[in-house]
Write a protein that holds these residues in place. Structure first.
Motif, PDB file in Angstrom:
ATOM      1  N   ASP A  13      17.626   6.769 -32.816  1.00  0.00           N
ATOM      2  CA  ASP A  13      16.339   6.521 -32.170  1.00  0.00           C
ATOM      3  C   ASP A  13      15.398   7.713 -32.330  1.00  0.00           C
ATOM      4  O   ASP A  13      14.212   7.555 -32.577  1.00  0.00           O
ATOM      5  N   ASP A  34      14.381   7.964 -36.057  1.00  0.00           N
ATOM      6  CA  ASP A  34      13.398   6.932 -36.358  1.00  0.00           C
ATOM      7  C   ASP A  34      12.009   7.315 -35.862  1.00  0.00           C
ATOM      8  O   ASP A  34      11.005   7.006 -36.487  1.00  0.00           O
ATOM      9  N   LEU A  70      21.842   3.700 -29.014  1.00  0.00           N
ATOM     10  CA  LEU A  70      21.935   3.415 -27.581  1.00  0.00           C
ATOM     11  C   LEU A  70      21.669   1.947 -27.259  1.00  0.00           C
ATOM     12  O   LEU A  70      22.381   1.321 -26.473  1.00  0.00           O
ATOM     13  N   ALA A  71      20.644   1.373 -27.882  1.00  0.00           N
ATOM     14  CA  ALA A  71      20.273  -0.003 -27.563  1.00  0.00           C
ATOM     15  C   ALA A  71      21.421  -0.961 -27.894  1.00  0.00           C
ATOM     16  O   ALA A  71      21.758  -1.855 -27.113  1.00  0.00           O
ATOM     17  N   SER A 116      24.284  -0.539 -25.509  1.00  0.00           N
ATOM     18  CA  SER A 116      23.926  -1.122 -24.215  1.00  0.00           C
ATOM     19  C   SER A 116      24.148  -2.633 -24.237  1.00  0.00           C
ATOM     20  O   SER A 116      24.658  -3.222 -23.277  1.00  0.00           O
ATOM     21  N   GLU A 117      23.771  -3.283 -25.356  1.00  0.00           N
ATOM     22  CA  GLU A 117      23.983  -4.738 -25.450  1.00  0.00           C
ATOM     23  C   GLU A 117      25.476  -5.062 -25.459  1.00  0.00           C
ATOM     24  O   GLU A 117      25.914  -6.062 -24.872  1.00  0.00           O
ATOM     25  N   ASN A 149      27.820  -3.271 -24.043  1.00  0.00           N
ATOM     26  CA  ASN A 149      28.302  -3.085 -22.670  1.00  0.00           C
ATOM     27  C   ASN A 149      27.982  -4.292 -21.799  1.00  0.00           C
ATOM     28  O   ASN A 149      28.816  -4.736 -21.007  1.00  0.00           O
ATOM     29  N   THR A 150      26.759  -4.806 -21.933  1.00  0.00           N
ATOM     30  CA  THR A 150      26.384  -5.979 -21.135  1.00  0.00           C
ATOM     31  C   THR A 150      27.294  -7.160 -21.469  1.00  0.00           C
ATOM     32  O   THR A 150      27.757  -7.873 -20.576  1.00  0.00           O
ATOM     33  N   LYS A 184      20.491  -7.903 -34.589  1.00  0.00           N
ATOM     34  CA  LYS A 184      19.279  -7.300 -34.063  1.00  0.00           C
ATOM     35  C   LYS A 184      19.152  -5.835 -34.477  1.00  0.00           C
ATOM     36  O   LYS A 184      18.061  -5.350 -34.739  1.00  0.00           O
ATOM     37  N   TYR A 185      20.273  -5.123 -34.523  1.00  0.00           N
ATOM     38  CA  TYR A 185      20.171  -3.666 -34.672  1.00  0.00           C
ATOM     39  C   TYR A 185      20.700  -3.097 -35.975  1.00  0.00           C
ATOM     40  O   TYR A 185      20.372  -1.963 -36.322  1.00  0.00           O
ATOM     41  N   GLN A 232      21.111  -1.950 -39.649  1.00  0.00           N
ATOM     42  CA  GLN A 232      20.127  -1.740 -40.702  1.00  0.00           C
ATOM     43  C   GLN A 232      20.827  -1.271 -41.965  1.00  0.00           C
ATOM     44  O   GLN A 232      21.795  -0.602 -41.918  1.00  0.00           O
ATOM     45  N   GLN A 241      17.410   2.026 -22.271  1.00  0.00           N
ATOM     46  CA  GLN A 241      18.598   1.832 -23.101  1.00  0.00           C
ATOM     47  C   GLN A 241      18.286   0.992 -24.325  1.00  0.00           C
ATOM     48  O   GLN A 241      18.697   1.300 -25.413  1.00  0.00           O
ATOM     49  N   LEU A 242      17.561  -0.114 -24.123  1.00  0.00           N
ATOM     50  CA  LEU A 242      17.276  -0.979 -25.255  1.00  0.00           C
ATOM     51  C   LEU A 242      16.073  -0.480 -26.041  1.00  0.00           C
ATOM     52  O   LEU A 242      15.734  -1.037 -27.069  1.00  0.00           O
TER      53      LEU A 242
END
Lengths: 437, 326
Positions: free
Chosen positions: A120, A123, A402-403, A406-407, A409-410, A434-435, A437, B289-290
């Motif tokens: 992140d 980027d 991180l994003a 986090s997904e 973990n959810t 989604k993430y 690349q 986070q996201l």
């Protein structure tokens, strides 16, 4: 007032712009000169270096304090400023850091989990490559190439690792295992599950202890890496990763089976409670990173007699790593002093001192194991061994940004309620699409 | 409401009586002199609130309509009202809304019930009123975060031999059947999350009602008793109707607290809890986070709308009743 506000806004944006401009110029500077781009000045380049960490407590703070003292001795021209933010295994600190960076007010250097979590920042052009510093320290001669591969993004390394932790460690209670007749370490995950059944039959109601959501993610990733093997596991995080493969589904089933042997946890439970269950003889197994050693020692328990450890068994020997590392933020005020700090934390002396106090192991391989604890020595041996495959941890941001974590973990939190394999696979695939690349 | 109107009346005409008569020709000047100092007095807060509340709300709303494309060309947010429809259509957000509904209904009903009950008991002349009043108010002095750490342990879902917290307490009292998974499982799990919140705020609602009871003069009770009203009728027809403005304020205060509740849930259920997710915690996740500030802005705007739906009718109502007093 409106005029004033506009003026303030204009100044702020100017600051940001100038920060960015200054950053890119330094970047190109360090890029053009290949090896000794930034020749270290004896005694330090001068100026204040604000070091941002979440090491505000316990063994981590002791380690940082020792580093501060050494740094001030070795670089008398530079001034160390401790910018530690306490709490929440870094989540509070990361929120503060995010706003500092957005406001164009970066610290001299900030702590980040090495690997994809830095994506992140990369980027957003918030950190600069530190290839020259890594090379100056000795490059792949002193750091394992497999580790450097994990740290490299688009051909550049963006941080200097200072410590290494292993996430896929199974902590055991030898007394309970002996009672259950489990005499050898299992050969694979299924063997481990069979041992758990034996322990349960011997009268232990919870053979495995678990904590809140991220500890469940860590348990799952350990199983996943062991069942898939290093190459297939690492491939999951690339564009061609197949999260709906049979191997992933099999790992989920194994994980689901493991949960049937575990205590009931709530999402917010912290890890020490789960580790304590092994220390106190309420559970035979717990999967946790090797910072758990400090927890056993705090309870006065002895290695090999009161507690023992083995790496999650499987296809091959896996070292599921996470590392703390330091970065060179774009547009920092004293880049010279920041580079001194990075060179310092990458040095042998600093890594020995810091890791002895923190309980982790040094990423440098040219450090003798003498003086480290018995567990640390075994971890250092595994880390250096050519048979051990190094993979990156999901739960600790080494494998995915991180994003993405986090997904995951959810999805794990949801799976803990519904135990629905298809839903979990679907969530994994969606997050990957989604993430990746 | 009389309390609010009182001071304004007192300082207004009486303080400057006779001042206007002497300078008839300077009537406008007098008017300016009357409102200008007080205007100066509130000007700093108008400016600060204008920037830091309304300015930022506006900024947030503008941000929620943004179109975001990442470096690699992927469209992160389509822009415009599509940002809203994609969040509202997200099952995760719907789940968070459902959790919020369960939490709010339980929390509001619970605090109103216990607050009124305790106020009634104390008002009926319980012994050691001062002591009980402080005891019941004390939980409010604890921050949600500190209380959350304790409640996380109390609301542990483990049962049987591993039970801790409330479940263990139930076992020790021989009430093993009452053991529950609390907020950790089930469709109405968030009702359990309301327990700590009820525990913290019932005392506050009690204080509000108690003040209301004390504000009603003793004459009215005596008059009702002389007219032959039973105690029940006295409360039903004489006292409770006079408490309705207080009940409404209490309802709004507790209701909007529930809708923006973040700290308690965050400290009890941790960062990535899907089970206990409400829009406010989801917003934090989206933002920090996201890495998706646009979705967080959409979420925040929707949350503001939800709260506004509850608060604005209340503001209109109080405005009207205050005008009625004049």
């Amino acid at each position: 007032m409106r005029g004033k506000k506009l003026a303030a806004l204009a100044t702020a944006s100017l600051l940001v712009l100038s920060g960015a401009a200054c950053g890119s110029s330094t970047e190109s500077g360090s890029g053009s000169a290949s090896t000794p781009a930034s020749t270290p000045k004896a005694g330090g380049a001068g100026g204040t270096v604000g070091v941002f960490t979440w090491w505000a407590d316990g063994s981590e703070k002791k380690g940082l304090d020792a580093l501060e003292k050494m740094f001030n001795e070795q670089y008398p021209n530079d001034k160390f400023e401790n910018l530690a933010v306490a709490g929440g295994s870094g989540s509070n600190a990361k929120a503060k850091l995010a706003s500092d960076l957005k406001n164009g007010n970066p610290p001299g250097s900030f702590q980040g989990h090495a690997g994809a979590e830095l994506m992140d920042y990369i980027d957003a052009d918030q950190v600069q490559p530190v290839d020259s510093i890594i090379n100056g320290l000795g490059g792949s001669k002193v750091f394992p190439q497999t580790l450097l591969d994990r740290l490299t993004v688009d051909g550049h390394i963006y941080s200097v690792p200072v410590d290494i932790h292993r996430a896929n460690v199974v902590w055991t209670n030898p007394a309970l295992l002996k009672k259950a007749g489990v005499t050898s370490t299992p050969k694979d995950v299924d063997g481990w599950l069979a041992d758990m059944a034996k322990v349960k039959a011997s009268g232990v109601s919870t053979p495995l202890s678990i904590g809140g959501t991220w500890t469940q993610t860590e348990l799952f990733e350990s199983i996943l890496a062991s069942t898939l093997g290093a190459d297939e596991y690492s491939k999951l995080f690339t564009k061609d990763g197949k999260w709906d493969s049979d191997g992933v589904k099999k790992s989920i089933e194994q994980y689901k089976k493991a949960l049937t042997f575990a205590n009931t946890a709530s999402d917010g439970d912290d890890w020490p409670n789960a580790t304590d269950m092994v220390a106190d003889g309420k559970a035979a197994y717990n999967v946790m990173g090797d910072w758990a050693v400090a927890q056993f020692e705090m309870k006065g328990k002895k290695y090999k007699t009161d507690w023992d450890a083995f790496a999650m068994p499987g296809k091959e020997d896996i070292f599921d790593f996470l590392a703390d590392s330091f970065t060179l933020p774009t547009g920092t005020k004293n880049p010279g002093a920041s580079e001194d700090w990075l060179r310092f934390v990458g040095s042998k002396d600093a890594q020995v001192t810091f890791n002895k106090l923190k309980g982790s192991i040094p990423p440098r391989t040219d450090i003798a194991p003498t003086g480290f604890s018995e567990y640390q020595q075994s971890a250092m041996k595994d880390f250096k061994s050519p048979d051990t495959k190094i993979v990156s941890s999901i739960a600790h941001g080494a494998a995915v940004p991180l994003a993405w974590s986090s997904e995951i973990n959810t999805a794990m939190s949801k799976f803990y309620q519904d135990k629905n394999t298809d839903n979990l696979v679907k969530a994994f695939v969606a997050a990957h699409d989604k993430y990746a690349q | 409401m009389t309390v609010l109107v009182g001071p304004a009346d007192a300082t207004g005409p009486t303080g400057r009586a006779g001042y206007g008569n002497e300078h008839n020709e300077g009537d406008d000047m007098v008017k300016v002199r009357r409102w200008f100092p007080s205007f100066l007095f509130v000007l700093p807060s108008i400016i600060l609130i204008g920037i830091f509340v309304y300015g930022f709300i506006g900024n947030n709303i503008i941000g929620s309509f943004a179109m975001v494309r990442t470096r690699s060309g992927r469209i992160k947010a389509p822009g415009g009202f599509q940002n809203y429809s994609s969040l509202i259509g997200d099952p995760r957000y719907q789940h968070a809304l459902w959790n919020l509904l369960v939490l709010t209904v339980t929390f509001v009903a619970g605090t109103m019930f216990f607050g009124l009950l305790w106020a009634l008991l104390l008002e009926r002349g319980a012994k050691f009123e001062g002591l009980f009043r402080s005891l019941l108010l004390f939980p409010m002095a604890i921050s949600f975060v500190a209380a959350g750490v304790v409640w996380r342990w109390l609301l542990s879902p483990a049962t049987g031999a591993q039970a801790v917290g409330l479940n263990q307490l139930f076992q020790m009292m021989g009430l093993g059947g009452l053991q529950s998974s609390w907020y950790s499982a089930g469709r109405f799990n968030m009702a359990a999350m309301a327990i700590p919140a009820i525990w913290q705020l019932s005392g506050y609602i009690m204080a509000l009602f108690l003040a209301g009871f004390r504000g009603i003069s003793e004459d009215q009770r005596e008059a009702a008793r002389v007219d032959g009203a039973t105690e029940f009728k006295l409360y039903r027809y004489v006292l409770f109707p006079q408490l309705s403005p207080i009940a409404l304020s209490a309802l709004i205060i507790v209701g909007h607290m529930s809708m923006k509740m973040f700290d308690l849930i965050y400290s009890i259920a941790g960062q990535s809890s899907y089970t206990a997710e409400v829009p406010a915690t989801l917003m934090w996740t989206q933002m920090f986070q996201l890495n998706d500030p646009t979705a967080a802005a959409v979420n925040a705007t929707l949350l503001l709308l939800i709260v506004a739906v509850a608060v604005i009718p209340y503001l209109i109502y109080t405005n009207r009743t205050e005008k009625g007093v004049h």
